[in-house]
Write a protein that holds these residues in place. Structure first.
Motif, PDB file in Angstrom:
ATOM      1  N   ILE A  59       0.820  -1.153   0.073  1.00  0.00           N
ATOM      2  CA  ILE A  59       0.176  -0.117   0.037  1.00  0.00           C
ATOM      3  C   ILE A  59       0.956   1.352   0.167  1.00  0.00           C
ATOM      4  O   ILE A  59       0.333   2.223  -0.891  1.00  0.00           O
ATOM      5  N   GLU A  60       2.352   1.215   0.753  1.00  0.00           N
ATOM      6  CA  GLU A  60       2.903   2.248   0.763  1.00  0.00           C
ATOM      7  C   GLU A  60       3.363   2.785  -0.816  1.00  0.00           C
ATOM      8  O   GLU A  60       3.821   3.946  -0.830  1.00  0.00           O
ATOM      9  N   GLU A  61       3.955   1.275  -0.833  1.00  0.00           N
ATOM     10  CA  GLU A  61       4.425   1.672  -2.663  1.00  0.00           C
ATOM     11  C   GLU A  61       3.257   1.806  -3.689  1.00  0.00           C
ATOM     12  O   GLU A  61       3.951   2.842  -4.142  1.00  0.00           O
ATOM     13  N   ALA A  66       2.208   7.213  -5.964  1.00  0.00           N
ATOM     14  CA  ALA A  66       0.659   8.256  -6.462  1.00  0.00           C
ATOM     15  C   ALA A  66       1.639   9.703  -6.427  1.00  0.00           C
ATOM     16  O   ALA A  66       0.461  10.538  -6.890  1.00  0.00           O
ATOM     17  N   VAL A  67       2.130   9.326  -5.324  1.00  0.00           N
ATOM     18  CA  VAL A  67       2.865  11.206  -4.305  1.00  0.00           C
ATOM     19  C   VAL A  67       3.553  11.845  -4.807  1.00  0.00           C
ATOM     20  O   VAL A  67       3.685  12.953  -5.823  1.00  0.00           O
ATOM     21  N   GLU A  68       4.898  11.172  -5.428  1.00  0.00           N
ATOM     22  CA  GLU A  68       6.149  10.995  -6.425  1.00  0.00           C
ATOM     23  C   GLU A  68       5.773  11.173  -7.230  1.00  0.00           C
ATOM     24  O   GLU A  68       6.538  12.227  -8.276  1.00  0.00           O
ATOM     25  N   GLN A  69       5.395  10.417  -8.123  1.00  0.00           N
ATOM     26  CA  GLN A  69       5.537   9.826  -9.741  1.00  0.00           C
ATOM     27  C   GLN A  69       3.468  10.300 -10.391  1.00  0.00           C
ATOM     28  O   GLN A  69       3.848  10.932 -11.810  1.00  0.00           O
ATOM     29  N   GLY A  70       2.773  11.105  -9.433  1.00  0.00           N
ATOM     30  CA  GLY A  70       1.571  11.308 -10.266  1.00  0.00           C
ATOM     31  C   GLY A  70       1.003  10.264 -10.993  1.00  0.00           C
ATOM     32  O   GLY A  70      -0.171  10.456 -11.742  1.00  0.00           O
ATOM     33  N   PHE A  73      -4.561   7.547  -7.240  1.00  0.00           N
ATOM     34  CA  PHE A  73      -4.401   7.152  -5.916  1.00  0.00           C
ATOM     35  C   PHE A  73      -5.651   6.134  -6.018  1.00  0.00           C
ATOM     36  O   PHE A  73      -5.766   5.855  -5.404  1.00  0.00           O
ATOM     37  N   SER A  74      -5.847   5.334  -7.254  1.00  0.00           N
ATOM     38  CA  SER A  74      -6.571   4.637  -7.723  1.00  0.00           C
ATOM     39  C   SER A  74      -6.072   3.125  -7.307  1.00  0.00           C
ATOM     40  O   SER A  74      -6.876   2.602  -6.983  1.00  0.00           O
ATOM     41  N   GLU A  75      -5.124   2.713  -6.870  1.00  0.00           N
ATOM     42  CA  GLU A  75      -4.295   2.006  -6.443  1.00  0.00           C
ATOM     43  C   GLU A  75      -4.611   1.515  -5.665  1.00  0.00           C
ATOM     44  O   GLU A  75      -4.012   0.720  -4.682  1.00  0.00           O
TER      45      GLU A  75
END
Length: 261
Positions: A59-61, A66-70, A73-75
């Protein structure tokens, strides 16, 4: 159809039967019961930490991506939702099952019968965990990584031998029947072969996440039950040693699997 991946699943899950004869011990002292029970808890605690840690890391990955690579957030929502759903169903499902089918008989039931109930709950939790192990074997074989599939099967086989002991520990001194032990072995080890069969022709990361989360929830519930039984034996020092032994035995087998990979 090549049945090799299914046979690998049978190999990996079948070793769970090696630890089950412990349940046939005739005369067991209170200290021995407390030690065996605590060892079982130690094994299950390690599995709970390992499984939950793996899922949270995944989940953290997704969150970092999502935050760093845009990546969106679906995954994160999918994996996190499956984890929450599976964990909740695993934990609350056993709570409901016990209240619905065992209910008020829980405290008044014969010790042997209660031991069998706990052992079967352990087997169910381990079966859900082993389903995901079988999926990994089947997917490895289907992708052409035959060497990896064999190493996984051997590593899981070593690991599952300790899980069989975890099922048998609460039954020690109660002379469980061979038929009941066989049933718990099938419930706990059979899903490994089933997972290998499924993984050999269909890969699904969400299914694996959901199965692992289910296993985490059920194992957490069973740990609570075993700790309750351990407190009734009033052998705190023995329980502490048993917890350490079970945890480090499970850790050692896991390290063997990591080395094999």
């Amino acid at each position: 159809m090549d049945p090799t991946h299914v046979l690998l699943g049978v190999l990996a899950g079948g070793t769970i039967f090696l630890g089950l004869p412990v349940a046939r011990l005739r005369e067991v002292t209170t200290k021995t019961k407390a030690f065996l029970n605590a060892t079982s808890v130690g094994i299950l605690i390690f599995l709970l930490v390992e499984i939950t840690g793996h899922l949270l890391e995944e989940i953290e990955e997704h969150l970092e991506a999502a935050v760093e690579q845009g990546a969106g957030f679906s995954e994160v929502w999918t994996t996190g939702g499956l984890f929450a759903l599976g964990f909740s169903l695993g934990l609350l499902g056993l709570v409901w099952f016990e209240r619905r089918f065992l209910g008020s008989a829980k405290n008044g039931v014969a010790p042997k019968r209660r031991a069998e109930q706990v052992a079967m709950m352990i087997a169910i939790g381990l079966g859900l965990h082993n389903l995901s192990e079988g999926l990994a074997i089947g997917q490895g074989y289907a992708s052409g990584a035959l060497h990896l599939a064999w190493l996984l099967a051997i590593g899981f086989a070593l690991h599952n031998a300790t899980e069989g002991f975890g099922i048998a520990a609460p039954l020690s001194g109660h002379r469980a029947s061979w038929s009941f032990l066989g049933l718990t072995g099938l419930v706990a080890g059979g899903p490994t072969a089933l997972g290998a069969f499924i993984g050999g022709w269909w890969t699904s990361e969400p299914l694996e996440v959901f199965c692992l989360a289910l296993a985490s929830g059920t194992i957490l519930y069973v740990v609570g039950e075993l700790l309750h039984l351990g407190r009734q034996l009033k052998e705190e020092s023995v329980v502490g040693v048993g917890l350490l032994v079970g945890f480090f035995v499970a850790l050692a087998t896991d390290m063997i699997l990591v080395a094999a990979k």
